[in-house]
Write an enzyme that holds these catalytic residues in place. Structure first.
Site, PDB file in Angstrom:
ATOM      1  N   LYS A   1       0.843  -0.881  -0.196  1.00 19.08           N
ATOM      2  CA  LYS A   1      -0.065  -0.414   0.298  1.00 19.08           C
ATOM      3  C   LYS A   1       0.739   1.664  -0.355  1.00 19.08           C
ATOM      4  O   LYS A   1       1.839   1.351   0.752  1.00 19.08           O
ATOM      5  CB  LYS A   1      -0.403   0.232   1.420  1.00 19.08           C
TER       6      LYS A   1
ATOM      7  N   GLU B   1      10.621  15.325  16.080  1.00 22.73           N
ATOM      8  CA  GLU B   1      10.460  14.725  14.358  1.00 22.73           C
ATOM      9  C   GLU B   1       9.705  16.022  14.175  1.00 22.73           C
ATOM     10  O   GLU B   1       9.050  15.609  13.605  1.00 22.73           O
ATOM     11  CB  GLU B   1      10.220  13.834  13.593  1.00 22.73           C
TER      12      GLU B   1
HETATM   13  P1  NDP Z   1       2.127   8.041   8.797  1.00 22.30           P
HETATM   14  O1  NDP Z   1       2.840   6.652   9.182  1.00 22.30           O
HETATM   15  O2  NDP Z   1       0.800   8.693   8.764  1.00 22.30           O
HETATM   16  O3  NDP Z   1       2.003   7.404   6.794  1.00 22.30           O
HETATM   17  C1  NDP Z   1       2.558   6.211   6.765  1.00 22.30           C
HETATM   18  C2  NDP Z   1       1.430   5.111   5.727  1.00 22.30           C
HETATM   19  O4  NDP Z   1       1.202   4.685   6.946  1.00 22.30           O
HETATM   20  C3  NDP Z   1       0.706   5.645   4.731  1.00 22.30           C
HETATM   21  O5  NDP Z   1       0.846   4.393   3.576  1.00 22.30           O
HETATM   22  C4  NDP Z   1       0.005   5.778   5.627  1.00 22.30           C
HETATM   23  O6  NDP Z   1      -1.812   5.535   4.767  1.00 22.30           O
HETATM   24  C5  NDP Z   1       0.195   4.162   6.173  1.00 22.30           C
HETATM   25  N1  NDP Z   1      -1.371   4.410   7.531  1.00 22.30           N
HETATM   26  C6  NDP Z   1      -1.339   5.231   7.576  1.00 22.30           C
HETATM   27  N2  NDP Z   1      -2.238   5.180   9.415  1.00 22.30           N
HETATM   28  C7  NDP Z   1      -2.485   3.788   8.783  1.00 22.30           C
HETATM   29  C8  NDP Z   1      -3.026   1.932  10.017  1.00 22.30           C
HETATM   30  N3  NDP Z   1      -3.586   2.939  10.998  1.00 22.30           N
HETATM   31  N4  NDP Z   1      -1.912   1.152   9.602  1.00 22.30           N
HETATM   32  C9  NDP Z   1      -1.261   1.298   8.503  1.00 22.30           C
HETATM   33  N5  NDP Z   1      -0.824   1.699   7.353  1.00 22.30           N
HETATM   34  C10 NDP Z   1      -1.431   3.173   7.687  1.00 22.30           C
HETATM   35  O7  NDP Z   1       2.658   9.457   7.831  1.00 22.30           O
HETATM   36  P2  NDP Z   1       1.975  10.573   8.053  1.00 22.30           P
HETATM   37  O8  NDP Z   1       1.887  10.709   6.554  1.00 22.30           O
HETATM   38  O9  NDP Z   1       1.012  11.419   9.065  1.00 22.30           O
HETATM   39  O10 NDP Z   1       3.521  11.272   8.277  1.00 22.30           O
HETATM   40  C11 NDP Z   1       3.343  11.917   9.644  1.00 22.30           C
HETATM   41  C12 NDP Z   1       4.187  12.372  10.235  1.00 22.30           C
HETATM   42  O11 NDP Z   1       5.165  10.886  10.200  1.00 22.30           O
HETATM   43  C13 NDP Z   1       5.560  13.185   9.590  1.00 22.30           C
HETATM   44  O12 NDP Z   1       5.506  14.363  10.266  1.00 22.30           O
HETATM   45  C14 NDP Z   1       6.730  12.229   9.884  1.00 22.30           C
HETATM   46  O13 NDP Z   1       7.105  13.313  11.429  1.00 22.30           O
HETATM   47  C15 NDP Z   1       6.664  10.436  10.256  1.00 22.30           C
HETATM   48  N6  NDP Z   1       6.921  10.180   9.019  1.00 22.30           N
HETATM   49  C16 NDP Z   1       8.096   9.208   8.903  1.00 22.30           C
HETATM   50  C17 NDP Z   1       8.753   8.858   7.785  1.00 22.30           C
HETATM   51  C18 NDP Z   1      10.172   7.627   7.766  1.00 22.30           C
HETATM   52  O14 NDP Z   1      10.299   7.746   6.793  1.00 22.30           O
HETATM   53  N7  NDP Z   1      10.321   7.260   9.037  1.00 22.30           N
HETATM   54  C19 NDP Z   1       7.951   8.578   6.529  1.00 22.30           C
HETATM   55  C20 NDP Z   1       6.580   9.467   6.454  1.00 22.30           C
HETATM   56  C21 NDP Z   1       6.168  10.250   7.500  1.00 22.30           C
HETATM   57  P3  NDP Z   1      -2.582   7.036   3.946  1.00 22.30           P
HETATM   58  O15 NDP Z   1      -1.250   7.805   3.241  1.00 22.30           O
HETATM   59  O16 NDP Z   1      -3.167   6.503   3.367  1.00 22.30           O
HETATM   60  O17 NDP Z   1      -2.548   8.164   5.442  1.00 22.30           O
END
Ligand code: NDP
Length: 519
Positions: free
Chosen positions: A224, A429
Site C-alpha cells: 500500500k 521529528e
Molecule cells: P503515516 O505513518 O501516517 O503514513 C505512512 C503510511 O502508513 C502511509 O501509507 C499511510 O497511509 C499508512 N497508514 C496510516 N495509518 C495507518 C494505519 N492505521 N495502518 C496501516 N497503515 C497506515 O505518516 P504521515 O503521513 O501521517 O506523516 C506524519 C509524520 O510521520 C511525519 O510528519 C513524519 O514525522 C513521520 N513520517 C516518518 C516517515 C519515515 O520515513 N520514518 C515517513 C513518513 C512520515 P495514508 O497515506 O493513506 O494515510
C-alpha cells in the site's frame, strides 16, 4: 478526495521572501538581506532550467493492481493526488477497501503457492534483473512522475531516488539464487505473502527497499503506497507487466490507512514491513501482536550531526546542509539536530548561514532547485506548528532571504540557535527543512546530548581524527552513523534503528533476513 490538499491553479508564481512569510511564524524571525549570495535579484541569479513533463502521461484515473490486472475499487470511490508544487490535481486514485485488500491477498497467496515458490531461484533473479533494467530505461519518466507527485527536486529524484531503486533490484537479484549463503547452516524459506505499507517521502525508493528483497527471498507482495504519492507505485505496476512478472506476485492497493491495516492484520500475511510515523508503527505492532508474523518497523528519527572543532569546516557545512535540506528535510534519518563544539560555533554558524543563503528554493521541476515543495498541506501545517513552538519556547530563528512561489507548499530553510534540549524542536521529528543547533564542550557531552532522544536511527560525526570517529560512533545509539559524510545510501548497506526509530534492518544481507524464515 484527500482532505489535506485542495486544487488551485497551475504554474508556480514567485513572490518575495517577506510576502511568503505565510510558511513560518512571523514573530522573532530574522531574515537575511535579499541581496546576499546568488539569491533574489542578484545579477548572478540562475536562469530557469525546467525539466520537460512531456515524457510523462498521467492518466485521469488509476485503478488497483491486483493479480496482474488493473481493477476498479469495490467501493467505487476515488481520491485525488495533487502536485504539491502547484496544488493542481494530477489524477484520481482508486480508494481501495478491506474487500480489495482481501482480493489482493488472495491473488498473492495463489501466486505464491502455484507459481513463485515453484520457480527456480535463478528464474526469480531474472525477473528482478529485468525490473531493474526497465527502471533504468524508464528512469526519466519515473523521476518526472516522482517529482510531480511528491514535490522533491528533480535533481534528487533523477540522481538519487530512481538510480537507487534500480540498484536495489539489481543487488537483490544477485541474492535470489544464493540464499543459503545469507543464513549459513540453515535452510532458507520464504514467508509466503508479505504486506508492506510505505510513506510519501521516498515513494519509489521505499517500494524498491521493500519489494526487491521480498521477491528475491521468494515471497509475494501486497503493497500500500501513501495516499499523497501513489503515482510511481502505479507506474511500477506497469513495469511488472512489462517484465512479464507472473500475475499476483506483486499487488498494489491504494487507499487509506485503514486499508493498510486490513492488509497487515490479515492472517494469510506472514510478514509485515512498515515505514512511516512512530504512532502508526505502534498501532501496527499492536494490531498484529500475538499473530506470530515477522515485523520490521522503520520509523522516525531525530539525528544529531556532530561537528568537532578539528573538522574541515566547509566540508562539514556542506554535510550539515545536505543532512537537513535534502528532500526538504522530509527524511527519517535527517540530521535535524546540529551539535557543534562551542569553540567553533560562531564561525561555523556564520559559514552555515552563508551557505543557506545560496540555497535555491522553488519549482521542483527546475534542475537548479535545491529545496522543492513540502509534500502536503497537512505536513506544511505540522512543520509550521513546530517552528512556532521553537519561537515560543525562546529559541532564536534565522531564515535566509529567498523568493518563494505563491502557489504550492514551500517552507523556507530555517536555522534555530539558542536551543535547549527540552525544546520541542530538539525532541520531536519535524520532518521539514528546520535545523536545531545545540552546542557542546567535550566529547562526552556531545555523546550524551546526541543520545538524549527517544529515537535512534542515524547520526553524523565531523572530525579529522579517526580515533575520535571510532570512539564516538561506538558510543552513539543510532542504527547508522556516517563519518565526514551524511545521507549516503547503498543497497549493500543495512539501514534501521533503535528505540522509537523501530526495529529490523533493510538493505544488505541483513535486509534479506527479514524476508526469510530459516530452519
Ligand atoms: P503515516 O505513518 O501516517 O503514513 C505512512 C503510511 O502508513 C502511509 O501509507 C499511510 O497511509 C499508512 N497508514 C496510516 N495509518 C495507518 C494505519 N492505521 N495502518 C496501516 N497503515 C497506515 O505518516 P504521515 O503521513 O501521517 O506523516 C506524519 C509524520 O510521520 C511525519 O510528519 C513524519 O514525522 C513521520 N513520517 C516518518 C516517515 C519515515 O520515513 N520514518 C515517513 C513518513 C512520515 P495514508 O497515506 O493513506 O494515510
Amino acid at each position: 478526495m484527500s482532505s489535506d490538499q485542495s486544487p488551485k491553479g497551475t504554474a508556480p508564481r514567485r513572490t518575495t521572501a517577506r510576502a511568503a512569510s505565510v510558511t513560518t511564524p512571523a514573530p522573532a524571525a530574522t531574515v537575511a538581506p535579499a541581496s546576499s549570495g546568488l539569491a533574489g535579484s542578484s545579477p548572478w541569479a540562475y536562469a530557469p532550467a525546467p525539466e520537460s513533463r512531456e515524457i510523462v502521461t498521467i492518466r485521469q484515473r488509476y485503478g488497483l493492481f491486483i493479480d496482474g490486472k488493473e481493477r476498479a475499487p469495490s467501493g467505487g470511490e476515488v481520491t485525488i493526488t495533487y502536485n504539491p508544487a502547484t496544488e493542481e490535481p494530477l489524477a484520481e486514485i482508486a480508494k481501495g477497501t478491506p474487500a480489495d485488500a482481501d482480493r489482493a491477498i488472495e491473488a498473492a497467496d495463489r501466486a505464491y503457492r502455484k507459481v513463485w515458490s515453484k520457480l527456480h531461484p535463478r528464474e526469480r533473479a531474472k525477473y528482478l534483473y529485468r525490473i531493474s533494467r526497465i527502471l533504468q530505461e524508464r528512469s526519466r519518466e519515473f523521476a518526472v512522475t516522482e517529482t510531480m507527485d511528491s514535490g522533491k527536486p528533480i535533481r534528487e529524484s533523477r540522481d538519487v531516488d530512481v538510480p537507487l531503486a534500480a540498484a536495489h533490484f539489481w543487488y537483490y537479484a544477485g541474492w535470489a539464487d544464493k540464499l543459503e549463503y545469507a543464513v549459513p547452516g540453515r535452510r532458507p524459506e520464504a514467508h509466503g505473502v508479505v504486506g508492506q505499507v510505505i510513506p510519501w517521502n521516498f515513494p519509489l525508493l521505499m517500494l524498491a527497499w521493500k519489494i526487491a528483497p521480498a521477491l528475491a527471498a521468494g515471497n509475494t507482495v501486497v503493497l500500500k503506497p501513501a495516499s499523497t504519492t501513489p503515482l510511481t507505485a502505479l507506474l511500477f505496476a506497469d513495469v511488472c507487466r512489462q517484465a512479464e512478472l507472473p500475475d499476483g506476485v506483486v499487488n498494489i492497493v491504494t487507499g487509506p490507512g485503514s486499508t493498510g491495516m486490513s492488509i497487515v492484520t490479515d492472517p494469510r500475511v506472514a510478514k509485515v514491513a512498515f515505514t512511516g510515523s512512530t504512532s502508526v508503527g505502534v498501532t501496527i505492532a499492536k494490531g498484529i501482536a500475538g499473530q506470530g508474523k515477522g515485523l520490521t518497523l522503520e520509523l522516525g528519527g531525530k539525528a544529531a550531526n556532530i561537528v568537532f572543532e578539528d573538522a574541515a569546516l566547509d566540508q562539514a557545512v556542506e554535510g550539515v546542509v545536505n543532512g537537513i535540506f535534502f528532500n526538504q528535510g522530509e527524511v527519517c534519518c535527517a540530521g535535524s539536530r546540529l551539535l557543534v563544539q562551542e569553540s567553533i560555533a560562531e564561525e561555523f554558524l556564520a559559514r552555515l548561514r552563508d551557505r543557506m543563503s545560496m540555497l535555491r528554493i522553488g519549482d521542483p521541476m527546475d534542475k537548479n532547485t535545491d529545496i522543492g515543495a513540502i509534500n502536503s498541506k497537512a505536513q506544511m501545517e505540522s512543520i509550521g506548528e513546530l517552528v512556532a513552538s521553537g519561537v515560543a519556547e525562546g529559541a532564536q530563528i534565522w531564515q535566509p532571504a529567498c523568493d518563494l512561489p505563491t502557489r504550492g507548499w514551500f517552507f523556507r530553510p530555517t536555522l534555530f540557535t539558542n536551543v535547549a534540549q527540552s525544546h520541542r524542536i530538539a525532541r520531536e521529528e519535524i520532518f521539514g527543512p528546520v535545523l536545531a543547533t545545540i552546542t557542546f564542550r567535550t566529547v562526552s557531552e556531545a555523546i550524551e546530548k546526541a543520545n538524549n532522544t527517544a529515537y535512534g536511527l542515524s547520526a553524523g560525526i565531523w572530525t579529522e581524527k579517526g580515533s575520535r570517529i571510532l570512539q564516538v560512533a561506538s558510543a552513539l545509539k543510532a542504527g547508522v552513523v556516517w563519518a565526514n559524510t551524511f545521507n549516503r545510501f547503498d543497497p549493500t548497506a543495512p539501514f534501521g534503528g533503535y528505540k522509537e526509530s523501530g526495529y529490523g534492518r533493510e538493505g544488505g544481507m541483513q535486509g534479506l533476513h527479514a524476508y526469510l524464515r530459516s530452519s
